[in-house]
Motif scaffolding. Structure first.
Motif, mmCIF file in Angstrom:
data_model
loop_
_atom_site.group_PDB
_atom_site.id
_atom_site.type_symbol
_atom_site.label_atom_id
_atom_site.label_comp_id
_atom_site.label_asym_id
_atom_site.label_seq_id
_atom_site.Cartn_x
_atom_site.Cartn_y
_atom_site.Cartn_z
ATOM 1 N N VAL A 266 0.848 -1.189 0.000
ATOM 2 C CA VAL A 266 0.000 0.000 0.000
ATOM 3 C C VAL A 266 0.884 1.240 0.000
ATOM 4 O O VAL A 266 1.658 1.468 0.931
ATOM 5 C CB VAL A 266 -0.923 0.019 1.234
ATOM 6 N N PRO A 267 0.813 2.073 -1.046
ATOM 7 C CA PRO A 267 1.709 3.224 -1.126
ATOM 8 C C PRO A 267 1.273 4.368 -0.214
ATOM 9 O O PRO A 267 0.099 4.493 0.151
ATOM 10 C CB PRO A 267 1.594 3.632 -2.595
ATOM 11 N N VAL A 268 2.245 5.193 0.129
ATOM 12 C CA VAL A 268 1.961 6.470 0.773
ATOM 13 C C VAL A 268 1.973 7.517 -0.329
ATOM 14 O O VAL A 268 2.989 7.724 -0.993
ATOM 15 C CB VAL A 268 3.028 6.809 1.835
ATOM 16 N N VAL A 269 0.840 8.163 -0.558
ATOM 17 C CA VAL A 269 0.709 9.138 -1.637
ATOM 18 C C VAL A 269 0.846 10.543 -1.046
ATOM 19 O O VAL A 269 0.091 10.925 -0.148
ATOM 20 C CB VAL A 269 -0.641 8.991 -2.368
ATOM 21 N N LEU A 270 1.824 11.285 -1.570
ATOM 22 C CA LEU A 270 2.110 12.621 -1.053
ATOM 23 C C LEU A 270 2.016 13.660 -2.156
ATOM 24 O O LEU A 270 2.381 13.391 -3.305
ATOM 25 C CB LEU A 270 3.523 12.660 -0.442
ATOM 26 N N ASP A 271 1.541 14.837 -1.803
ATOM 27 C CA ASP A 271 1.514 15.978 -2.716
ATOM 28 C C ASP A 271 2.140 17.152 -1.976
ATOM 29 O O ASP A 271 1.459 18.004 -1.418
ATOM 30 C CB ASP A 271 0.073 16.283 -3.134
ATOM 31 N N VAL A 272 3.469 17.169 -1.960
ATOM 32 C CA VAL A 272 4.191 18.168 -1.172
ATOM 33 C C VAL A 272 5.315 18.774 -2.015
ATOM 34 O O VAL A 272 5.801 18.171 -2.967
ATOM 35 C CB VAL A 272 4.797 17.538 0.102
ATOM 36 N N LYS A 273 5.714 19.982 -1.659
ATOM 37 C CA LYS A 273 6.866 20.607 -2.289
ATOM 38 C C LYS A 273 8.159 20.207 -1.596
ATOM 39 O O LYS A 273 9.221 20.168 -2.210
ATOM 40 C CB LYS A 273 6.742 22.133 -2.260
ATOM 41 N N LYS A 274 8.038 19.912 -0.289
ATOM 42 C CA LYS A 274 9.224 19.600 0.508
ATOM 43 C C LYS A 274 8.982 18.300 1.254
ATOM 44 O O LYS A 274 7.947 18.118 1.904
ATOM 45 C CB LYS A 274 9.525 20.729 1.492
ATOM 46 N N GLY A 289 3.738 13.490 -5.787
ATOM 47 C CA GLY A 289 3.283 14.267 -6.927
ATOM 48 C C GLY A 289 4.258 15.381 -7.273
ATOM 49 O O GLY A 289 5.099 15.775 -6.463
ATOM 50 N N CYS A 290 4.106 15.910 -8.460
ATOM 51 C CA CYS A 290 5.082 16.882 -8.955
ATOM 52 C C CYS A 290 4.451 18.259 -9.063
ATOM 53 O O CYS A 290 3.390 18.434 -9.652
ATOM 54 C CB CYS A 290 5.580 16.435 -10.328
ATOM 55 N N ARG A 291 5.144 19.243 -8.491
ATOM 56 C CA ARG A 291 4.733 20.640 -8.617
ATOM 57 C C ARG A 291 5.740 21.390 -9.470
ATOM 58 O O ARG A 291 6.793 20.861 -9.843
ATOM 59 C CB ARG A 291 4.610 21.272 -7.240
ATOM 60 N N SER A 292 5.434 22.638 -9.752
ATOM 61 C CA SER A 292 6.212 23.394 -10.744
ATOM 62 C C SER A 292 7.683 23.533 -10.381
ATOM 63 O O SER A 292 8.546 23.498 -11.258
ATOM 64 C CB SER A 292 5.596 24.785 -10.937
ATOM 65 N N ASN A 293 8.005 23.689 -9.132
ATOM 66 C CA ASN A 293 9.400 23.884 -8.734
ATOM 67 C C ASN A 293 10.087 22.602 -8.307
ATOM 68 O O ASN A 293 11.174 22.632 -7.731
ATOM 69 C CB ASN A 293 9.470 24.903 -7.589
#
Length: 432
Positions: A266-274, A289-293
């Motif tokens: 079971v994955p840990v899904v993250l949407d973070v810049k840092k 997940g991927c953000r612009s920077n």
């Protein structure tokens, strides 16, 4: 008249002609038997070539398939070079066995579950109904001959793929570096070495033509040990063709490339810049997940018993440590992986088992200051550029689909152990 016949019978003219006929008959007989013997040797060589090809095909196919399919592939290859219509059943499924090869005793031990070695035993024999027919040997009551062959192929990981720097293009290392026994520098183009480097006995520096080594004006004089370390050779970088499979095995937490320390699918899904230590759950795969920077890993973060998979460019903050960890990015930028300073890949444990770490990218790697390897690995499709800590390389593997550029004042230590979790794929060679 009677005297004439007596005179003719007593004459010696022509006696050598009869003797010559005997000699000629003998020479022709020996020549004929030699032709038969040569024919049998040719048939034996043909059988051996077929055995080698079938064994290689079986072991190569076994890498991704079950044993039955691999045995069938071996028979297919044998039939391609020696069609059954002309040669009979040269190789049967039961003539192909997987197992283990002992180099010391030169013995093969069957094991149907093994992917390490294969033995094939083709033949042209009376019991198979396809013996080799002779011609003049039939006058010795030996019209048919039994011939057999054997080939053993084994898998191995080339020395340079275990520890060292391997680039598909130029490997460029600067001055004042020390290379310890066992360390390897390899390029599929050429290796460039500056001055005042030291190469211990047992070091390997290889390229397709060792004469292409790029040296300073001082040549070998300011690089003691380099001349003895030179080798000629070329490697297909097979691991680079497996990056998609490595990604999928990590992303879905299933497959041969998934580390043993991942205990949950079971994955840990993250949407973070840092990314910080608090975000990481030991034993889990982390999809970020991927953000612009891009993605930044917080300074001082310790990644332990985790896998991070992302499409972002990754920048490691100062003092980040990877121990029993994999970081994989599909970003294709020239600096898809970069670091501020003091990036440590692997646990500093004097080459003990466990603690290794890997960074894999579809792009390039740039670590301008204080990169440290302790049983670590970098695999990159693009350029790898780094500046290492003077005493911080003890068990390192860098594989690049482009160039590798390293700085000065480094000691490249060789472990020989503690890198068992590094990603690798088998190569194949004839053992017997």
């Amino acid at each position: 008249m009677t005297g004439h016949f007596r005179s003719f019978a007593a004459r010696a003219e022509g006696s050598m002609t009869i003797l010559s006929l005997y000699f000629l008959a003998g020479v022709l007989a020996v020549s004929a038997f030699a032709i038969d013997f040569g024919y049998l040797m040719s048939a034996r060589n043909q059988l051996q070539v077929g055995a080698d090809a079938a064994a290689h095909a079986a072991l190569y196919f076994r890498e991704k398939n079950d044993a039955d399919a691999a045995r069938a592939k071996a028979v297919e290859i044998a039939n391609h070079s020696m069609p059954a219509a002309d040669y009979g059943d040269v190789l049967r499924v039961q003539d192909v066995a997987f197992g283990h090869w002992d180099y010391a005793s030169r013995t093969f031990t069957p094991d149907p579950h093994s992917r390490e070695a294969v033995r094939v035993l083709p033949g042209r024999t009376a019991s198979r109904g396809n013996p080799v027919a002779a011609h003049l040997f039939r006058f010795l009551n030996k019209p048919f001959w039994d011939l057999s062959a054997q080939a053993v192929f084994v898998t191995y990981v080339p020395h340079c793929m275990r520890e060292g720097f391997v680039g598909d293009r130029v490997v460029d290392i600067q001055s004042n570096n020390g290379y310890e026994d066992g360390f390897c520098l390899h390029s599929n183009e050429y290796v460039s070495v500056n001055s005042n480097n030291t190469f211990e006995p047992g070091t390997v520096v290889s390229m397709p033509d060792s004469g292409d080594i790029d040296l300073p004006r001082s040549g070998f004089e300011t690089n003691p040990g380099l001349k003895a370390a030179l080798r000629s050779g070329y490697y297909r970088l097979r691991i680079l063709r497996q990056l998609d499979q490595i990604h999928d095995d990590l992303y879905f937490a299933s497959g041969e490339f998934l580390p043993d320390y991942i205990t949950s699918s079971v994955p840990v899904v993250l949407d973070v810049k840092k990314l910080t230590t608090a975000d990481l759950v030991p034993g889990r795969v982390h999809r970020v997940g991927c953000r612009s920077n891009g993605l930044t890993v917080d300074p001082g973060t310790v990644l332990s018993e985790v896998v991070v998979v992302t499409d972002c460019a990754i920048k490691f903050g100062q003092g980040v440590t990877l121990e029993d960890a994999v970081v994989f990015t599909r970003d294709t930028g020239a600096k898809s992986v970069s670091a501020a300073s003091s990036l440590q890949i692997g646990r500093n444990d004097a080459c003990a088992e466990g603690g290794g770490a890997q960074i894999v990218t579809y792009g390039g790697v740039d670590v301008p200051s204080d990169l440290r390897f302790y049983g670590g690995q970098i695999i990159a499709l693009d350029h790898v550029q780094f500046s290492a800590n003077a005493g911080g390389i003890e068990g390192a593997s860098i594989i690049s689909g482009s160039t590798i550029s390293g700085t000065s004042n480094m000691t490249m230590g060789f472990c020989g152990s503690g890198m068992e979790t590094n990603f690798s794929v088998p190569y194949f060679k004839l053992a017997y």
